[in-house]
Scaffold this motif. Sequence first.
Motif, mmCIF file in Angstrom:
data_model
loop_
_atom_site.group_PDB
_atom_site.id
_atom_site.type_symbol
_atom_site.label_atom_id
_atom_site.label_comp_id
_atom_site.label_asym_id
_atom_site.label_seq_id
_atom_site.Cartn_x
_atom_site.Cartn_y
_atom_site.Cartn_z
ATOM 1 N N VAL A 232 -2.598 -9.616 -17.940
ATOM 2 C CA VAL A 232 -2.647 -10.681 -18.935
ATOM 3 C C VAL A 232 -1.521 -11.687 -18.687
ATOM 4 O O VAL A 232 -1.733 -12.892 -18.684
ATOM 5 C CB VAL A 232 -2.551 -10.100 -20.360
ATOM 6 N N GLN A 233 -0.315 -11.174 -18.470
ATOM 7 C CA GLN A 233 0.840 -12.028 -18.229
ATOM 8 C C GLN A 233 1.017 -12.269 -16.737
ATOM 9 O O GLN A 233 1.011 -11.332 -15.952
ATOM 10 C CB GLN A 233 2.104 -11.372 -18.798
ATOM 11 N N MET A 234 1.186 -13.521 -16.365
ATOM 12 C CA MET A 234 1.319 -13.838 -14.943
ATOM 13 C C MET A 234 2.548 -13.199 -14.313
ATOM 14 O O MET A 234 2.540 -12.875 -13.126
ATOM 15 C CB MET A 234 1.348 -15.350 -14.744
ATOM 16 N N GLU A 235 3.610 -13.011 -15.103
ATOM 17 C CA GLU A 235 4.816 -12.389 -14.541
ATOM 18 C C GLU A 235 4.592 -10.932 -14.166
ATOM 19 O O GLU A 235 5.388 -10.346 -13.408
ATOM 20 C CB GLU A 235 5.992 -12.499 -15.516
ATOM 21 N N ASP A 236 3.506 -10.325 -14.658
ATOM 22 C CA ASP A 236 3.212 -8.926 -14.322
ATOM 23 C C ASP A 236 2.532 -8.777 -12.959
ATOM 24 O O ASP A 236 2.349 -7.655 -12.483
ATOM 25 C CB ASP A 236 2.322 -8.299 -15.399
ATOM 26 N N ILE A 237 2.155 -9.898 -12.359
ATOM 27 C CA ILE A 237 1.482 -9.830 -11.063
ATOM 28 C C ILE A 237 2.356 -9.149 -10.025
ATOM 29 O O ILE A 237 1.887 -8.382 -9.181
ATOM 30 C CB ILE A 237 1.089 -11.246 -10.585
ATOM 31 N N SER A 238 3.678 -9.394 -10.111
ATOM 32 C CA SER A 238 4.610 -8.829 -9.133
ATOM 33 C C SER A 238 4.702 -7.314 -9.205
ATOM 34 O O SER A 238 5.232 -6.672 -8.290
ATOM 35 C CB SER A 238 6.002 -9.436 -9.325
ATOM 36 N N LEU A 239 4.181 -6.719 -10.277
ATOM 37 C CA LEU A 239 4.209 -5.257 -10.414
ATOM 38 C C LEU A 239 3.201 -4.575 -9.505
ATOM 39 O O LEU A 239 3.310 -3.372 -9.242
ATOM 40 C CB LEU A 239 3.915 -4.865 -11.864
ATOM 41 N N ILE A 240 2.212 -5.318 -9.043
ATOM 42 C CA ILE A 240 1.083 -4.714 -8.323
ATOM 43 C C ILE A 240 1.291 -4.868 -6.821
ATOM 44 O O ILE A 240 1.380 -5.980 -6.299
ATOM 45 C CB ILE A 240 -0.238 -5.370 -8.760
ATOM 46 N N HIS A 241 1.387 -3.735 -6.119
ATOM 47 C CA HIS A 241 1.618 -3.739 -4.674
ATOM 48 C C HIS A 241 0.440 -3.111 -3.944
ATOM 49 O O HIS A 241 -0.416 -2.453 -4.552
ATOM 50 C CB HIS A 241 2.899 -2.977 -4.342
ATOM 51 N N GLU A 242 0.426 -3.296 -2.625
ATOM 52 C CA GLU A 242 -0.684 -2.777 -1.819
ATOM 53 C C GLU A 242 -0.834 -1.269 -1.941
ATOM 54 O O GLU A 242 -1.953 -0.749 -2.021
ATOM 55 C CB GLU A 242 -0.499 -3.141 -0.346
ATOM 56 N N ASP A 243 0.313 -0.535 -1.947
ATOM 57 C CA ASP A 243 0.215 0.924 -2.028
ATOM 58 C C ASP A 243 -0.335 1.363 -3.377
ATOM 59 O O ASP A 243 -1.032 2.383 -3.488
ATOM 60 C CB ASP A 243 1.564 1.589 -1.744
ATOM 61 N N HIS A 244 -0.044 0.593 -4.449
ATOM 62 C CA HIS A 244 -0.636 0.886 -5.753
ATOM 63 C C HIS A 244 -2.149 0.772 -5.675
ATOM 64 O O HIS A 244 -2.889 1.649 -6.151
ATOM 65 C CB HIS A 244 -0.122 -0.097 -6.812
ATOM 66 N N LEU A 245 -2.601 -0.318 -5.083
ATOM 67 C CA LEU A 245 -4.041 -0.559 -5.007
ATOM 68 C C LEU A 245 -4.734 0.490 -4.149
ATOM 69 O O LEU A 245 -5.842 0.942 -4.480
ATOM 70 C CB LEU A 245 -4.312 -1.959 -4.453
ATOM 71 N N GLN A 246 -4.100 0.901 -3.071
ATOM 72 C CA GLN A 246 -4.687 1.946 -2.230
ATOM 73 C C GLN A 246 -4.917 3.216 -3.025
ATOM 74 O O GLN A 246 -5.957 3.858 -2.914
ATOM 75 C CB GLN A 246 -3.764 2.229 -1.039
#
Length: 399
Positions: A232-246
Motif C-alpha cells: 500500500v505504501q510506496m516506501e514499503d517497496i524496499s522491503l521486498i527482495h528477490e530472495d523473498h519472492l523466490q
Amino acid sequence: MKDVLRIAIVDPSDSTREPLRNLLLGVESVWLEAECSRYEFFNDVARQSNPDLVVVTLDAEHNKALQLIQQLTVEFPNMPILAVSARGDGQSILQALRAGAKEFLTAPVVLEELLLALTRLRQNRVSSDGTPAVNGNLKTESLVITVVGSRGGVGCTSLAVNLGCNLAQEPNHNVALVDLDLALGDADVALDLIPDYTLADVAMNIDRLDMTFLRRSLCKHESGLSLLPHPVQMEDISLIHEDHLQRVIGLLKASYSHLIFDLSKRFTPTDLTAMRMSDAILVVAQLELTSLRNVVRMLHTLGNEEGLGERVKVIVNRVGSEEGDITLKKAEETIARPIFWQVPNDYKAMLGARNAGVPLLTYAPKSKAQQSLVGLAAALCGKNSGEPKKERRGFFSFK
C-alpha cells in the motif's frame, strides 16, 4: 478426503514429533491421519489408517527405525516412506534409502524442503492395484505464468486479472495472482478487493513464513481467484527482495495449481526473478510501432538468458482497434516470431468491467474479449493448440 495427502508419522520423541506435526498441519493439502510414539506399534497403526505416505524419524532409536522401514517396505510396497534425521551425513542417508525410504530430510525440517519431498513422493506413488495415484491436492505441476507489457497501457493487468478468473472456473484449479507492479499496481482495484495484507507484510515476516500465514495473506475473490496485492505504501517497496519472492513462489507452487504474476514495466530484479521462475512469459503488445519495437528489445534481452527466450509467448491485445495500423503479418515479421494469441478490441466491455471492479466473466460473459481469454486460458493449459483465427483484412489492407 480424496483431495488431500493422508500422512502417518512415527517419532518416539515429543521434542521432534511436535514440530514435525505442526509443520504438516500447516500444509493445506495434507491430512495428518495418524501419529505414533512407538516404533513397535506403528505397523498396526499403518494397517488401520492405510495412509498415502508415512514419515519415520530415525533419531530416537536408529536401528529400530531402520528395521521398521524395512518391515513397512515389505508389507506395504506401494506406500512411500519419508525418513527424517538430524544426522544428515552420507552414511545415514544411504542406510535409510537402503532400508526402503524413498526420501530423506535433515531435521529440523525446512518447510520448502518438506513440500518438495512430498511432491516428489506423490508423483511417484502408486495405488494398491499398481496404477499411478492421481488424487491429492499437492500439486505435481504448478503452471506459473508471468504477464508483462511492452509499454504502459497495453492492458497487462486486465489480461492478468481476467485470465486468472477464467482459470479459476475449473473445479480442479486453484489459482493465485501476485501483483508485482510494486509501485503502481492495481489488480486489487480491478477486482474491487480491499486486502488486509500485502506482499510487504509477507516480506516483513519472511523468517517465520509458513503456509498458514501465506494463505491468510491472500484475499479471495468470489470468482475463486486469490490475490496477493502490491504494498500500500510506496516506501514499503524496499522491503521486498528477490530472495523473498523466490521463497514466496516456492511456497505458493505447493498450494496453487496456477500462479500468475502481473509485472511492472521496468524489468526490476523482482520482475526478472518472477520470469526466471515462470513456465510461460506472456508479453502483451498492440499493433503499433512503439509497442512492437519494445517487444523486439524485450525478446533480445530475454533471449540472452538461457531458457527464458523460449518461454515467451507474444499476446496482441485490442486487435481491430482504430489505433492499430499495422497488420498481424507485418507484426510477426517485425518481431521475427509468430504471435501466440490475439485478444480482439472490446473497449466497451473492458472499460465497463474495469470501472465496475468485476471480471469480464461477470460483467460481459459473452463479449468477444471474454471468449478470447477463455480460449487463451485453455491454450496455456494445453487444452487446445490452435490459435484463434487471424483478423479479416479489408480489400485495401496493406501486408
